[in-house]
Motif scaffolding. Structure first.
Motif, PDB file in Angstrom:
ATOM      1  N   ASP A  28      -4.587   7.771  -5.064  1.00 48.77           N
ATOM      2  CA  ASP A  28      -4.545   6.376  -5.539  1.00 48.77           C
ATOM      3  C   ASP A  28      -5.867   5.905  -5.381  1.00 48.77           C
ATOM      4  OD1 ASP A  28      -1.863   6.466  -5.951  1.00 48.77           O
ATOM      5  OD2 ASP A  28      -1.197   5.344  -4.326  1.00 48.77           O
ATOM      6  N   GLU A  29      -7.046   6.626  -5.972  1.00 43.76           N
ATOM      7  CA  GLU A  29      -8.230   6.451  -6.333  1.00 43.76           C
ATOM      8  C   GLU A  29      -8.833   6.070  -4.533  1.00 43.76           C
ATOM      9  OE1 GLU A  29      -8.807   3.601  -8.994  1.00 43.76           O
ATOM     10  OE2 GLU A  29      -8.308   4.906 -10.763  1.00 43.76           O
ATOM     11  N   VAL A  30      -8.305   6.199  -3.563  1.00 49.27           N
ATOM     12  CA  VAL A  30      -8.724   6.012  -2.209  1.00 49.27           C
ATOM     13  C   VAL A  30      -8.886   7.641  -1.335  1.00 49.27           C
ATOM     14  CG1 VAL A  30      -8.061   5.407   0.249  1.00 49.27           C
ATOM     15  CG2 VAL A  30      -7.625   3.817  -1.872  1.00 49.27           C
ATOM     16  N   PRO A  31     -10.221   7.918  -1.070  1.00 48.20           N
ATOM     17  CA  PRO A  31     -10.481   9.039  -0.405  1.00 48.20           C
ATOM     18  C   PRO A  31      -9.599   8.920   1.103  1.00 48.20           C
ATOM     19  CG  PRO A  31     -12.573   8.072  -0.934  1.00 48.20           C
ATOM     20  CD  PRO A  31     -11.568   7.135  -1.368  1.00 48.20           C
ATOM     21  N   VAL A  32      -8.853  10.016   1.270  1.00 49.82           N
ATOM     22  CA  VAL A  32      -8.231  10.020   2.769  1.00 49.82           C
ATOM     23  C   VAL A  32      -8.292  11.214   3.377  1.00 49.82           C
ATOM     24  CG1 VAL A  32      -5.760  10.003   3.377  1.00 49.82           C
ATOM     25  CG2 VAL A  32      -6.308   8.555   1.493  1.00 49.82           C
ATOM     26  N   LEU A  33      -8.618  11.168   4.504  1.00 46.95           N
ATOM     27  CA  LEU A  33      -8.798  12.320   5.379  1.00 46.95           C
ATOM     28  C   LEU A  33      -7.690  12.605   6.484  1.00 46.95           C
ATOM     29  CD1 LEU A  33     -10.714  14.691   6.254  1.00 46.95           C
ATOM     30  CD2 LEU A  33     -11.883  13.319   7.671  1.00 46.95           C
ATOM     31  N   VAL A  34      -7.109  13.782   6.260  1.00 45.02           N
ATOM     32  CA  VAL A  34      -5.596  14.034   7.129  1.00 45.02           C
ATOM     33  C   VAL A  34      -5.970  15.330   8.062  1.00 45.02           C
ATOM     34  CG1 VAL A  34      -3.137  14.406   7.144  1.00 45.02           C
ATOM     35  CG2 VAL A  34      -4.154  12.993   5.347  1.00 45.02           C
ATOM     36  N   ALA A  40      -3.788  12.423  12.256  1.00 44.38           N
ATOM     37  CA  ALA A  40      -4.650  11.371  12.073  1.00 44.38           C
ATOM     38  C   ALA A  40      -4.744  11.184  10.642  1.00 44.38           C
ATOM     39  CB  ALA A  40      -6.063  11.899  12.627  1.00 44.38           C
ATOM     40  N   ILE A  41      -4.528  10.114  10.083  1.00 42.45           N
ATOM     41  CA  ILE A  41      -4.651   9.771   8.493  1.00 42.45           C
ATOM     42  C   ILE A  41      -5.804   8.852   8.724  1.00 42.45           C
ATOM     43  CG2 ILE A  41      -3.482   9.249   6.505  1.00 42.45           C
ATOM     44  CD1 ILE A  41      -0.992  10.007   8.001  1.00 42.45           C
ATOM     45  N   ALA A  42      -6.897   8.852   7.837  1.00 40.82           N
ATOM     46  CA  ALA A  42      -7.906   7.816   7.714  1.00 40.82           C
ATOM     47  C   ALA A  42      -8.448   7.632   6.260  1.00 40.82           C
ATOM     48  CB  ALA A  42      -9.044   8.454   8.280  1.00 40.82           C
ATOM     49  N   GLU A  43      -8.528   6.333   5.935  1.00 37.90           N
ATOM     50  CA  GLU A  43      -8.981   5.853   4.459  1.00 37.90           C
ATOM     51  C   GLU A  43     -10.462   5.941   4.771  1.00 37.90           C
ATOM     52  OE1 GLU A  43      -7.288   2.067   3.760  1.00 37.90           O
ATOM     53  OE2 GLU A  43      -5.660   2.927   2.694  1.00 37.90           O
ATOM     54  N   LYS A 441       0.640   1.337   9.910  1.00 40.58           N
ATOM     55  CA  LYS A 441       0.091   1.996  11.133  1.00 40.58           C
ATOM     56  C   LYS A 441      -0.775   3.125  10.764  1.00 40.58           C
ATOM     57  CE  LYS A 441       4.541   1.086  13.203  1.00 40.58           C
ATOM     58  NZ  LYS A 441       5.826   1.700  13.847  1.00 40.58           N
ATOM     59  N   MET A 442      -1.790   2.756  10.152  1.00 38.79           N
ATOM     60  CA  MET A 442      -2.917   3.913  10.141  1.00 38.79           C
ATOM     61  C   MET A 442      -3.468   4.433  11.226  1.00 38.79           C
ATOM     62  SD  MET A 442      -2.871   3.857   6.758  1.00 38.79           S
ATOM     63  CE  MET A 442      -4.241   5.258   6.500  1.00 38.79           C
ATOM     64  N   VAL A 443      -3.599   5.747  11.629  1.00 41.97           N
ATOM     65  CA  VAL A 443      -3.664   6.273  12.873  1.00 41.97           C
ATOM     66  C   VAL A 443      -5.281   6.092  13.027  1.00 41.97           C
ATOM     67  CG1 VAL A 443      -3.704   8.698  14.217  1.00 41.97           C
ATOM     68  CG2 VAL A 443      -1.928   7.935  12.674  1.00 41.97           C
ATOM     69  N   VAL A 444      -6.159   6.339  12.099  1.00 42.34           N
ATOM     70  CA  VAL A 444      -7.527   6.421  12.655  1.00 42.34           C
ATOM     71  C   VAL A 444      -8.129   5.711  11.379  1.00 42.34           C
ATOM     72  CG1 VAL A 444      -9.730   7.493  12.729  1.00 42.34           C
ATOM     73  CG2 VAL A 444      -7.594   8.625  13.397  1.00 42.34           C
ATOM     74  N   ARG A 445      -9.072   4.668  11.659  1.00 42.37           N
ATOM     75  CA  ARG A 445      -9.689   3.657  10.399  1.00 42.37           C
ATOM     76  C   ARG A 445     -10.929   4.338  10.454  1.00 42.37           C
ATOM     77  NH1 ARG A 445      -7.490  -2.109  12.960  1.00 42.37           N
ATOM     78  NH2 ARG A 445      -5.408  -1.681  12.719  1.00 42.37           N
TER      79      ARG A 445
END
Length: 445
Positions: A28-34, A40-43, A441-445
């Protein structure tokens, strides 16, 4: 690829590499690293994307980002073996005997005639005497354990509710361990029993199947001899919520070609229920027997290659309406609870089965008699001999930290047992991200 940190160099150089289990996606136009190993899920801020890619390649261009990536498990020390870590976690879970876990089938009888049912209809029903034996066995082996987990299954377990009451109350009264109980029910008989007892019986969750709206559900899940079931189930759920304070409900929706486009209408029926006490999940109708082959072929033709993407749309629909959802593959360090060598399914006569999709005659691998268990060692060893961590394809699979080698029953029947999330891992990750975002509950910010 090697990464060295200046801070680490001061105390003796450490070299780092990118984790094998990373996914870097645009959602959704947001870079996300998993990272599938750590969860870990980080925007990622747009201005940091290139910096992170450089760090993952081995070039430290930002010390703070480097530390964050290390914290989330996106980079690991050069000599660190991630595969061995997840294998160890899996082995610990499989051989953990700190908890007592049982699934009990009080009867194989059922009042439904579901068109996709894989169980052979049998009239076995547990007596109070056998229930007493089973309860004594559970209490005895649960000494020095903090918790006892009992899941009630069937047939339809509520057709023998007195046995459920007897075993749960005996354990509550005589065991020092805390009881956590759940149930898989078709929900029809909730209208005919005293559901107010569920809180006292420590029944924390009831899974109930609703296959879409009234029209399709009644076709898929009619009463034996014919007869509608949908309205009764809705009324039963309403009664359950009204008469309990602690019991939650999980709605399972089995999806096929006839109900897929009508799932959204199902939510209209559920709006009256407290969303904080509900979860919903969707699975494709699967074939676990030779019954109704043409029907299952029709389901497979409809699913095709993008089957999980199709399911994801239903999950997103539920999230957008404010419902909590459950992703079955996120089940800890085992594929399912029946991978644990101490977990067992207990049938109406005390017979032991390996799991709830392997309960046909001839699949018994032991029996509880006189408060003791007798296992058929050969069958028990065969069931637990499958090990996805010894399979070359599984070792190389990036979804291994989530599936742990897949379904044991499927593997022992000559199939790979891979979850459908494997075929469309990116679709699964996108859904997982949206679920986490919904839960805030994002795991990593």
């Amino acid at each position: 690829m090697k990464i060295s940190s200046y801070k680490d160099n001061m105390a003796g150089e450490k070299m780092y590499k990118e984790s094998y289990y990373n996914y870097f996606l645009e959602i959704d136009e947001v870079p996300v690293l998993v990272n599938l190993r750590t969860g870990a899920i980080a925007e990622v801020k747009r201005e940091n994307v290139q910096k992170i890619k450089e760090i993952l390649k081995g070039n430290i261009v930002d010390e703070e980002l480097f530390e964050q990536l290390k914290y989330g498990g996106y980079i690991v020390e050069e000599g660190y073996n991630e595969y061995e870590e997840i294998k160890m976690r899996n082995y610990k879970a499989r051989f953990d005997n700190s908890k007592a876990m049982f699934t009990i089938i009080p009867t194989f009888q059922c009042n439904f005639d579901c068109i996709y049912c894989y169980e052979t209809k049998r009239n076995k029903i547990m007596t109070i005497e056998k229930a007493e034996e089973i309860a004594d066995y559970i209490i005895n082996i649960s000494k020095n354990k903090k918790t006892i987990s009992i899941g009630w299954f069937g047939g339809e377990p509520l057709m023998n509710f007195k046995v459920i009451e007897h075993i749960n109350m005996k354990i509550i009264g005589e065991s020092e361990a805390e009881l956590f109980s759940s149930m898989s029910s078709n929900g029809y008989l909730l209208n005919y029993i005293d559901v107010s007892k569920f809180d006292e019986l420590k029944i924390k969750n009831v899974q109930i199947t609703l296959d879409g709206i009234e029209e399709t559900h009644n076709k898929y899940r009619p009463l034996i001899g014919g007869g509608k079931t949908f309205d009764k189930i809705i009324k039963g759920i309403e009664k359950l919520f009204e008469n309990t304070e602690k019991t939650n409900v999980s709605i399972r929706v089995n999806v096929g070609p006839e109900n897929y486009d009508k799932i959204e209408e199902l939510f209209e029926y559920l709006e009256k229920f407290p969303k904080e006490r509900m979860k919903i999940y969707f699975r494709w109708i699967f074939q676990a027997s030779e019954k109704n082959k043409d029907f299952h072929v029709h389901v497979r033709d409809f699913r095709k290659e993008n089957s999980f993407t199709k399911l994801s749309k239903l999950y997103e629909m539920a999230i957008n309406r404010g419902y909590k959802v459950m992703l079955p593959i996120l089940n800890g360090d085992m594929y399912c609870e029946f991978d644990n060598v101490y977990n067992m399914v207990i049938g109406p006569e005390g017979e032991i089965y390996p799991c709830t999709v392997a309960v046909e005659e001839g699949m018994e691998m032991g029996k509880i008699e006189n408060g003791k268990i007798k296992l058929e060692t050969k069958k028990h060893l065969k069931w637990h001999s499958h090990n996805g961590y010894e399979d070359k394809n599984c070792k190389e699979c990036k979804i291994l930290p989530l599936c742990h080698g897949g379904c044991r029953n499927a593997a022992l029947n000559g199939n790979r047992g891979c979850p459908e999330e494997k075929r469309e891992t990116e679709s699964f990750i996108k859904l997982w991200y949206k679920v986490k975002k919904f839960e805030k509950k994002m795991v990593v910010r």
